[in-house]
Motif scaffolding. Structure first.
Motif, PDB file in Angstrom:
ATOM      1  N   UNK A 111      87.175  60.009  17.241  1.00 47.34           N
ATOM      2  CA  UNK A 111      87.739  61.353  18.070  1.00 47.34           C
ATOM      3  C   UNK A 111      88.990  60.853  18.902  1.00 47.34           C
ATOM      4  N   UNK A 112      89.426  61.535  19.673  1.00 47.73           N
ATOM      5  CA  UNK A 112      90.543  61.744  20.531  1.00 47.73           C
ATOM      6  C   UNK A 112      90.157  61.954  22.022  1.00 47.73           C
ATOM      7  N   UNK A 113      91.113  61.360  22.929  1.00 44.18           N
ATOM      8  CA  UNK A 113      91.081  61.860  24.336  1.00 44.18           C
ATOM      9  C   UNK A 113      92.287  61.625  24.546  1.00 44.18           C
ATOM     10  N   UNK A 114      92.739  62.911  25.661  1.00 44.30           N
ATOM     11  CA  UNK A 114      93.994  62.848  26.414  1.00 44.30           C
ATOM     12  C   UNK A 114      94.326  61.827  27.083  1.00 44.30           C
ATOM     13  N   UNK A 115      95.669  61.976  27.630  1.00 47.92           N
ATOM     14  CA  UNK A 115      96.188  60.917  28.417  1.00 47.92           C
ATOM     15  C   UNK A 115      95.548  60.817  29.940  1.00 47.92           C
ATOM     16  N   UNK A 116      95.181  62.165  30.339  1.00 43.99           N
ATOM     17  CA  UNK A 116      94.418  62.271  31.813  1.00 43.99           C
ATOM     18  C   UNK A 116      93.174  61.484  31.718  1.00 43.99           C
ATOM     19  N   UNK A 117      92.383  61.692  30.544  1.00 44.83           N
ATOM     20  CA  UNK A 117      91.126  61.013  30.280  1.00 44.83           C
ATOM     21  C   UNK A 117      91.192  59.853  30.329  1.00 44.83           C
ATOM     22  N   UNK A 118      92.169  59.268  29.494  1.00 37.67           N
ATOM     23  CA  UNK A 118      92.362  57.880  29.344  1.00 37.67           C
ATOM     24  C   UNK A 118      92.558  57.285  30.890  1.00 37.67           C
ATOM     25  N   UNK A 119      93.585  57.786  31.606  1.00 35.07           N
ATOM     26  CA  UNK A 119      93.785  57.334  33.001  1.00 35.07           C
ATOM     27  C   UNK A 119      92.675  57.240  33.884  1.00 35.07           C
ATOM     28  N   UNK A 120      91.736  58.430  33.825  1.00 33.90           N
ATOM     29  CA  UNK A 120      90.677  58.525  34.781  1.00 33.90           C
ATOM     30  C   UNK A 120      89.585  57.421  34.292  1.00 33.90           C
ATOM     31  N   UNK A 121      89.339  57.314  33.063  1.00 32.80           N
ATOM     32  CA  UNK A 121      88.083  56.394  32.601  1.00 32.80           C
ATOM     33  C   UNK A 121      88.662  54.773  32.746  1.00 32.80           C
ATOM     34  N   UNK A 122      90.124  54.863  32.533  1.00 32.82           N
ATOM     35  CA  UNK A 122      90.581  53.158  32.795  1.00 32.82           C
ATOM     36  C   UNK A 122      90.220  52.987  34.195  1.00 32.82           C
ATOM     37  N   UNK A 123      90.574  53.900  35.272  1.00 34.70           N
ATOM     38  CA  UNK A 123      90.160  53.435  36.654  1.00 34.70           C
ATOM     39  C   UNK A 123      88.849  53.591  37.030  1.00 34.70           C
ATOM     40  N   UNK A 124      87.969  54.229  36.453  1.00 34.05           N
ATOM     41  CA  UNK A 124      86.510  54.054  36.765  1.00 34.05           C
ATOM     42  C   UNK A 124      86.097  52.749  36.091  1.00 34.05           C
ATOM     43  N   UNK A 125      86.622  52.386  34.908  1.00 32.03           N
ATOM     44  CA  UNK A 125      85.736  51.153  34.191  1.00 32.03           C
ATOM     45  C   UNK A 125      86.430  49.992  35.145  1.00 32.03           C
ATOM     46  N   UNK A 126      87.718  49.835  35.476  1.00 29.06           N
ATOM     47  CA  UNK A 126      88.162  48.724  36.408  1.00 29.06           C
ATOM     48  C   UNK A 126      87.316  48.371  37.579  1.00 29.06           C
ATOM     49  N   UNK A 127      87.050  49.597  38.301  1.00 28.07           N
ATOM     50  CA  UNK A 127      86.098  49.710  39.512  1.00 28.07           C
ATOM     51  C   UNK A 127      84.857  49.281  39.285  1.00 28.07           C
ATOM     52  N   UNK A 128      84.188  49.920  38.275  1.00 25.89           N
ATOM     53  CA  UNK A 128      82.749  49.720  38.152  1.00 25.89           C
ATOM     54  C   UNK A 128      82.407  48.135  37.768  1.00 25.89           C
ATOM     55  N   UNK A 129      83.149  47.574  36.649  1.00 21.50           N
ATOM     56  CA  UNK A 129      83.158  46.179  36.123  1.00 21.50           C
ATOM     57  C   UNK A 129      83.523  45.077  37.333  1.00 21.50           C
ATOM     58  N   UNK A 130      84.553  45.699  38.288  1.00 21.10           N
ATOM     59  CA  UNK A 130      84.891  44.666  39.358  1.00 21.10           C
ATOM     60  C   UNK A 130      83.726  44.647  40.313  1.00 21.10           C
ATOM     61  N   UNK A 131      83.165  45.651  40.620  1.00 20.74           N
ATOM     62  CA  UNK A 131      81.833  45.575  41.492  1.00 20.74           C
ATOM     63  C   UNK A 131      80.544  44.885  40.754  1.00 20.74           C
ATOM     64  N   UNK A 132      80.440  45.217  39.661  1.00 13.23           N
ATOM     65  CA  UNK A 132      79.307  44.479  38.938  1.00 13.23           C
ATOM     66  C   UNK A 132      79.668  42.868  38.874  1.00 13.23           C
ATOM     67  N   UNK A 133      80.869  42.486  38.518  1.00 13.16           N
ATOM     68  CA  UNK A 133      81.146  41.358  38.669  1.00 13.16           C
ATOM     69  C   UNK A 133      81.005  40.535  40.127  1.00 13.16           C
ATOM     70  N   UNK A 134      81.626  41.343  41.194  1.00 20.74           N
ATOM     71  CA  UNK A 134      81.517  40.889  42.407  1.00 20.74           C
ATOM     72  C   UNK A 134      80.047  40.521  42.854  1.00 20.74           C
TER      73      UNK A 134
END
Length: 217
Positions: A111-134
């Motif tokens: 499938x496809x996702x637009x640029x806004x969705x990509x930005x939002x999920x990229x930020x969410x992933x960075x935050x979530x995985x940073x917290x888990x690793x911490x």
């Protein structure tokens, strides 16, 4: 072989060969229709006429001539729309109903996702995985003796937890970038190129249905 000879003659400017092909095509001969479409569609043909070429190509395809069917499948959608070979609404409905392009949630590379969705999920992933690793880093450590000094090492549980988190992160980021690459008309393997994910943050998606699905809403 007969139609190949007619093609060569018509391609070189022989009106009688062209007329013969048109008569055969008009009588419903699918092979003649396909050959005639090639004559009209060839850039260096003296009878170059793309609109007529597309007309006879569609005719040949409607009769189920294999080469014509294959050629039409390979045509870009905008060309099909331009020459009325495909109906835009029907094509987009077909893509929407296709299992191949259903997004399938965050786990899918389809499938496809637009640029806004990509930005939002990229930020969410960075935050979530940073917290888990911490929090994994805060887990109790094991003290080991090397023979010379004592040192603290992550426990087996922390080691495997970190490994799982990293594997999940790699896959989810790959899936996210794949869907964004599809939106830009690129295959998912392009995401393996260094810094391609950064490029996808700014690249505009294709403003139409492409081979990966309809344009995201």
């Amino acid at each position: 072989m007969y139609y190949e000879e007619l093609y060569e003659k018509a391609y070189s400017g022989d009106f009688s060969a062209l007329n013969e092909l048109e008569n055969e095509a008009g009588a419903g001969n699918a092979e003649a229709q396909y050959v005639l479409s090639c004559v009209y569609d060839n850039v260096t043909s003296p009878f170059r006429n793309v609109e007529l070429g597309m007309y006879w190509l569609k005719k040949s395809s409607d009769y189920g001539y294999e080469l014509a069917v294959k050629k039409i499948k390979e045509l870009p959608l905008e060309i099909k729309y331009k020459y009325d070979i495909a109906n835009k609404e029907e094509e987009e409905a077909k893509y929407k109903d296709s299992e191949y392009i259903k997004p399938g949630g965050i786990w899918s590379i389809q499938g496809r996702i637009d640029r806004t969705t990509y930005w939002v999920y990229s930020i969410i992933y960075v935050i979530v995985f940073a917290i888990l690793i911490y929090f994994i880093a805060l887990l109790p450590k094991e003290t080991t003796y090397s023979g010379f000094y004592y040192s603290e090492q992550p426990s087996d549980f922390a080691y495997y937890a970190l490994l799982i988190v990293r594997l999940v992160a790699v896959y989810l980021i790959f899936a996210l970038q794949s869907k964004r690459a599809h939106d830009c008309g690129h295959p998912c393997l392009m995401t393996l190129i260094p810094f391609f994910g950064i490029y996808l943050l700014f690249k505009e998606g294709e403003p139409r249905t492409n081979q990966y699905g309809p344009q995201p809403d």
